[in-house]
Design an enzyme around this catalytic site. Sequence first.
Site, PDB file in Angstrom:
ATOM      1  N   GLY A 229       0.775  -1.232   0.000  1.00 39.01           N
ATOM      2  CA  GLY A 229       0.000   0.000   0.000  1.00 39.01           C
ATOM      3  C   GLY A 229       0.809   1.285   0.000  1.00 39.01           C
ATOM      4  NE  ARG A 271       0.662   0.991  -5.979  1.00 35.79           N
ATOM      5  CZ  ARG A 271      -0.256   0.616  -6.872  1.00 35.79           C
ATOM      6  NH1 ARG A 271      -0.143   0.994  -8.123  1.00 35.79           N
ATOM      7  NH2 ARG A 271      -1.300  -0.109  -6.503  1.00 35.79           N
ATOM      8  NE  ARG A 306      -1.539   0.907 -11.427  1.00 40.79           N
ATOM      9  CZ  ARG A 306      -1.512   2.211 -11.262  1.00 40.79           C
ATOM     10  NH1 ARG A 306      -0.908   2.983 -12.139  1.00 40.79           N
ATOM     11  NH2 ARG A 306      -2.052   2.777 -10.215  1.00 40.79           N
ATOM     12  CE1 TYR A 310      -7.743  -0.583 -10.293  1.00 38.30           C
ATOM     13  CE2 TYR A 310      -5.521  -0.432 -11.191  1.00 38.30           C
ATOM     14  CZ  TYR A 310      -6.504  -1.140 -10.518  1.00 38.30           C
ATOM     15  OH  TYR A 310      -6.222  -2.401 -10.073  1.00 38.30           O
ATOM     16  CB  CYS A 337     -12.088  -2.823 -30.736  1.00 38.21           C
ATOM     17  SG  CYS A 337     -11.228  -3.249 -32.237  1.00 38.21           S
ATOM     18  CD  GLU A 338     -13.275  -1.884 -24.197  1.00 34.27           C
ATOM     19  OE1 GLU A 338     -13.601  -0.729 -23.890  1.00 34.27           O
ATOM     20  OE2 GLU A 338     -13.922  -2.894 -23.895  1.00 34.27           O
TER      21      GLU A 338
HETATM   22  C1  LIG Z   1      -1.598  -6.408  -3.586  1.00 38.15           C
HETATM   23  C2  LIG Z   1      -1.146  -6.784  -2.234  1.00 38.15           C
HETATM   24  C3  LIG Z   1       0.074  -6.299  -1.734  1.00 38.15           C
HETATM   25  C4  LIG Z   1       0.949  -5.327  -2.491  1.00 38.15           C
HETATM   26  O1  LIG Z   1       0.317  -4.111  -2.688  1.00 38.15           O
HETATM   27  P1  LIG Z   1       1.125  -2.852  -3.248  1.00 38.15           P
HETATM   28  O2  LIG Z   1       0.071  -1.804  -3.384  1.00 38.15           O
HETATM   29  O3  LIG Z   1       1.708  -3.259  -4.547  1.00 38.15           O
HETATM   30  O4  LIG Z   1       2.172  -2.503  -2.246  1.00 38.15           O
HETATM   31  C5  LIG Z   1       0.472  -6.724  -0.490  1.00 38.15           C
HETATM   32  N1  LIG Z   1      -0.276  -7.587   0.238  1.00 38.15           N
HETATM   33  C6  LIG Z   1      -1.451  -8.080  -0.200  1.00 38.15           C
HETATM   34  C7  LIG Z   1      -2.217  -9.037   0.627  1.00 38.15           C
HETATM   35  C8  LIG Z   1      -1.930  -7.691  -1.450  1.00 38.15           C
HETATM   36  O5  LIG Z   1      -3.104  -8.173  -1.895  1.00 38.15           O
END
Ligand SMILES: *Cc1c(COP(=O)(O)O)cnc(C)c1O
Length: 412
Positions: A229, A271, A306, A310, A337-338
């Site tokens: 995250g 990420r 992405r 999103y 085709c989108e």
């Molecule tokens: C997707 C995910 C991550 C990694 O998320 P990032 O946003 O790429 O850091 C870590 N743990 C779990 C359980 C996930 O589903």
Amino acid sequence: MPNFSLPDSVFEAAAARYPTPFHLYDERGIRENARALQQAFAWCEDFEEYFAVKALPNPAILRILREEGCGLDCSSETELMLAERCGFSGRDIMFSANAMPPREFALAHRLGAIINLDDISDIDTLAAQGGVGETVCCRYNPGGDFRIGTAIMGNPGEAKYGFTLPQLREGLRRLQALGAKRFGLHAFLSSNTIENDYYPTLAGILMRTARDLAEETGLVPAFINLSGGVGIPYRPDQERTDIRQVGEGVRQVYEEFFPEGGVAVKTELGRWMTGPMGWLVTHAVHEKHTYRDYIGLDACAANLMRPAMYGAYHHITVCGKRDWPADHVYDVTGCLCENNDKFAIQRALPEIAIGDLVVIHDTGAHGFAMGYNYNGRLRSAEVLHRQDGSFALIRRAETPEDYFATLTGISL
Ligand SMILES: *Cc1c(COP(=O)(O)O)cnc(C)c1O
């Protein structure tokens, strides 16, 4: 400028060697990120980063991360098999359950992985698929809104993941009765968050809850799993997360709840680890001038989903034109085709000519991995830019034969 980039000469050299499109990854940058993260949490005994395989599931990358002391967070049976083939085993694998077919627990159990349960019903499944180990992890969903200060950062109450607090209380007792002695607590409350306070705020919630649950149940809190995250600055005007400050913020929370130590901290960053260290390298192959000016690339949303999925921003540069004025406004598109197959909408860029090498930034996580075959489009190659400056093809591009290979009942 994006927060990190290779010089254009590297993209040009790679494109001279491999046909576009391809994703290019930078080994040095990935190693540096792994080290910076470990440095930031060096205060914590038994800290471990479990790289989220789903972000960049290529064995060459996973082996680099293994050399840097990382484990893996797997989200499926196939990812578990990939982890095993890359030499990961036992406690270096975290398995994050989520409405899984029961047999996937059995493989995680056989590999000795740490199993992170998503739901109270997973306890019976786990018991039936090899049994409950001494250490087990549970995913917590505190419900409501997740705030950092006064800002709402996410809505866990609407998310499909995790146990409620009453379910955690009951679930841990059941796990204890089935043989568990120690538990980890996990939560993922906000995705792609660049605020330095995300992990410390989450750590506060998890550490308080784990301490209370330990007192209630007598189970030993083994670790706090901050999951993924932590975000990256996709936009040039965004700041990069200061990972040292993040580690220090978590340390301060830790001292408040566990002054005696003894509880480990784990992360599952995807990420943040590899996102800025990947680029989708493409050529401009088409231009069109109707109500807007369009540039068509030889890549499409099947190579990087992405923006279409999103509305995500990815920075775009044109090799050899980084210093040119951004005095043209384009929609930069793929060939699906989108109509949502656009890497950028009304983006100010230098004038682009057919044949220009166009680089889409920050594709090193959830980029190639989210690829698909819509419109008969094929997945691209992946190329590694090694530390010595050489290139290695770490996945070839798909061919039409790959696309036909899974068909049955018809010979083509
Ligand atoms: C997707 C995910 C991550 C990694 O998320 P990032 O946003 O790429 O850091 C870590 N743990 C779990 C359980 C996930 O589903």
